[in-house]
Enzyme design. Structure first.
Site, mmCIF file in Angstrom:
data_model
loop_
_atom_site.group_PDB
_atom_site.id
_atom_site.type_symbol
_atom_site.label_atom_id
_atom_site.label_comp_id
_atom_site.label_asym_id
_atom_site.label_seq_id
_atom_site.Cartn_x
_atom_site.Cartn_y
_atom_site.Cartn_z
ATOM 1 N N TRP A 90 0.821 -1.215 0.000
ATOM 2 C CA TRP A 90 0.000 0.000 0.000
ATOM 3 C C TRP A 90 0.849 1.256 0.000
ATOM 4 O O TRP A 90 0.555 2.213 -0.720
ATOM 5 C CB TRP A 90 -1.017 -0.021 1.144
ATOM 6 C CG TRP A 90 -2.057 -1.064 0.876
ATOM 7 C CD1 TRP A 90 -2.288 -2.202 1.593
ATOM 8 C CD2 TRP A 90 -2.961 -1.117 -0.245
ATOM 9 N NE1 TRP A 90 -3.281 -2.950 0.997
ATOM 10 C CE2 TRP A 90 -3.711 -2.313 -0.129
ATOM 11 C CE3 TRP A 90 -3.209 -0.283 -1.329
ATOM 12 C CZ2 TRP A 90 -4.691 -2.676 -1.070
ATOM 13 C CZ3 TRP A 90 -4.184 -0.643 -2.262
ATOM 14 C CH2 TRP A 90 -4.913 -1.822 -2.124
ATOM 15 N N ASP A 160 -1.797 6.799 6.253
ATOM 16 C CA ASP A 160 -2.880 5.995 5.669
ATOM 17 C C ASP A 160 -3.290 4.946 6.706
ATOM 18 O O ASP A 160 -2.701 3.884 6.794
ATOM 19 C CB ASP A 160 -2.386 5.323 4.384
ATOM 20 C CG ASP A 160 -3.397 4.315 3.827
ATOM 21 O OD1 ASP A 160 -4.498 4.193 4.391
ATOM 22 O OD2 ASP A 160 -3.064 3.653 2.822
ATOM 23 N N LYS A 184 -12.845 -1.236 6.714
ATOM 24 C CA LYS A 184 -12.292 -2.167 7.705
ATOM 25 C C LYS A 184 -12.958 -1.926 9.057
ATOM 26 O O LYS A 184 -13.734 -2.747 9.502
ATOM 27 C CB LYS A 184 -10.776 -2.009 7.822
ATOM 28 C CG LYS A 184 -9.998 -2.876 6.865
ATOM 29 C CD LYS A 184 -9.825 -2.279 5.517
ATOM 30 C CE LYS A 184 -8.987 -3.179 4.630
ATOM 31 N NZ LYS A 184 -8.869 -2.649 3.286
HETATM 32 N N1 PMP Z 1 -4.288 1.521 1.974
HETATM 33 C C1 PMP Z 1 -4.425 0.450 2.774
HETATM 34 C C2 PMP Z 1 -3.560 0.365 4.001
HETATM 35 C C3 PMP Z 1 -5.376 -0.531 2.492
HETATM 36 O O1 PMP Z 1 -5.516 -1.596 3.294
HETATM 37 C C4 PMP Z 1 -6.180 -0.397 1.340
HETATM 38 C C5 PMP Z 1 -7.247 -1.399 0.970
HETATM 39 N N2 PMP Z 1 -7.139 -2.638 1.456
HETATM 40 C C6 PMP Z 1 -5.980 0.710 0.525
HETATM 41 C C7 PMP Z 1 -5.039 1.656 0.872
HETATM 42 C C8 PMP Z 1 -6.804 0.920 -0.716
HETATM 43 O O2 PMP Z 1 -8.082 1.224 -0.322
HETATM 44 P P1 PMP Z 1 -9.297 1.467 -1.333
HETATM 45 O O3 PMP Z 1 -9.613 0.166 -1.961
HETATM 46 O O4 PMP Z 1 -10.362 1.958 -0.405
HETATM 47 O O5 PMP Z 1 -8.856 2.490 -2.301
#
Ligand code: PMP
Length: 350
Positions: A90, A160, A184
């Protein structure tokens, strides 16, 4: 998972919302009835996270992924330089999205170690004149969680928190911006939470489109355009559930207990393995592999037969992953541990 009481209340109210004769999904986002949710959810979140007045709250769309671009758009000065810490998939994505908009300095990375640790803070190559420092407190896929909040001095810290928001108390004042996709610990997907220190709202360059501007969202109480109202309603119910359960301190205790149990079971076994350095193992996401990879599919299939689902690891890393978000009861973890033990006995390598 969503908390069961939240789903039950939503089910009861689905067609007739609190005796009004219509569903919450049918009302205008500008109606008084919905504005109650807008106000109540902010108050509840402020209370839960102890958010001071000089921090503003916005709900946006596009998930955390949109924030990978919206953060630089809002926080870059004319220099367009930021420091990023790379600790998993991420944060790597945040880096690659940011690189389209400015100069990204990867100040520390654990890529060489396959994202199994957090680089020691003393090794970080931070720039004193960066526009901000970005990091990912919990890497959802690798199951790596920062055991500390970095002190970046006068440079705003951006986090994030998608997969660990509301899982333990944090001091909001250590951050410039906190963002988190809802799906989450907040509610279903569809909304993204942003908590931002007020002075940073002024940074945004005039050419940034309104729909991506924090300042505009704050001014419009996140009602710049039609928000995902049902997701917002469910987030409000989840905040209420958190309050009823004893707040974030209580969640932190439960999350600690749940994850400790599971890691202890993994470490005590010959079949299962978690590769993450013990000082930064995630309390939310517990990845594990099976010594004999050929057993992966059998494990997943037999787990599903006893009601243990969603255990497949992310496609990029394979193996298994147990996510222990707030709504996962301790009994769920106990059931998983019991199943893992039985599976190991049935398939022990002799
Ligand atoms: N950052 C983290 C730490 C995540 O766990 C996730 C999704 N699992 C995301 C970003 C991306 O999120 P989204 O699908 O809501 O764009």
């Amino acid at each position: 998972m969503l908390p069961k009481p939240v789903l039950e209340q939503a089910q009861r109210e689905l067609i007739d919302w609190q005796g009004r004769g219509f569903s919450v999904m049918e009302v205008s986002h500008r109606s008084d009835a919905f504005l109650e949710i807008v106000e109540q959810s902010e108050q509840r979140l402020r209370q839960l996270m102890d958010i001071p007045e000089h921090y503003k709250i916005a709900l946006m769309q596009g998930g955390a992924t949109a924030q990978f671009s919206i953060v630089p758009m809002n926080l870059f000065s004319s220099r367009k330089q930021a420091d990023y810490i790379e600790t998993g998939i991420w944060s790597s994505k945040a880096i690659s999205h940011g690189q389209k908009l400015g100069q990204i300095n990867v100040a520390a990375s654990s890529k060489k170690e396959n994202f199994t640790l957090i680089p020691s803070f003393t090794t970080w190559q931070l720039q004193t004149d960066a526009d901000y420092v970005h990091y990912t407190p919990n890497e959802t896929i690798h199951g790596v969680e920062f055991p500390f909040v970095p002190d970046t001095g006068d440079v705003p810290l951006v986090a994030d928190f998608s997969s660990s928001i509301l899982s333990q108390p944090i001091d909001v004042t250590q951050f410039g911006v906190i963002y988190a996709g809802a799906q989450k610990n907040i509610g279903p997907s569809g909304i993204t939470l942003i908590i931002i220190r007020e002075d940073l709202l002024e940074r945004v360059a005039p050419e940034i489109p309104e729909v991506f501007t924090y300042k505009t969202f704050i001014k419009e109480h996140s009602l710049l355009n039609t928000p995902p109202t049902f997701a917002w309603y469910l987030a409000n119910l989840t905040f209420k559930w958190l309050q009823d359960e004893g707040g974030i301190e209580e969640m932190a205790k439960r999350n600690q207990r749940k994850s400790e149990k599971l890691y202890a079971a993994i470490d005590a076994s010959d079949l299962y393995h978690n590769p993450v350095n013990p000082n930064c193992r995630s309390r939310m996401n517990v990845p594990f592999t099976i010594a004999d990879e050929a057993l992966n599919e059998l494990f997943l299939q037999q787990a599903e037969e006893v009601g243990l689902v969603a255990l497949r690891g992310h496609r990029s890393v394979g193996g298994m992953r147990a996510s222990l978000y707030n709504a996962m009861p301790e009994a769920g973890v106990d059931a998983l541990i019991a199943f893992m033990h039985e599976f190991e006995q049935r398939n022990s390598i002799t």
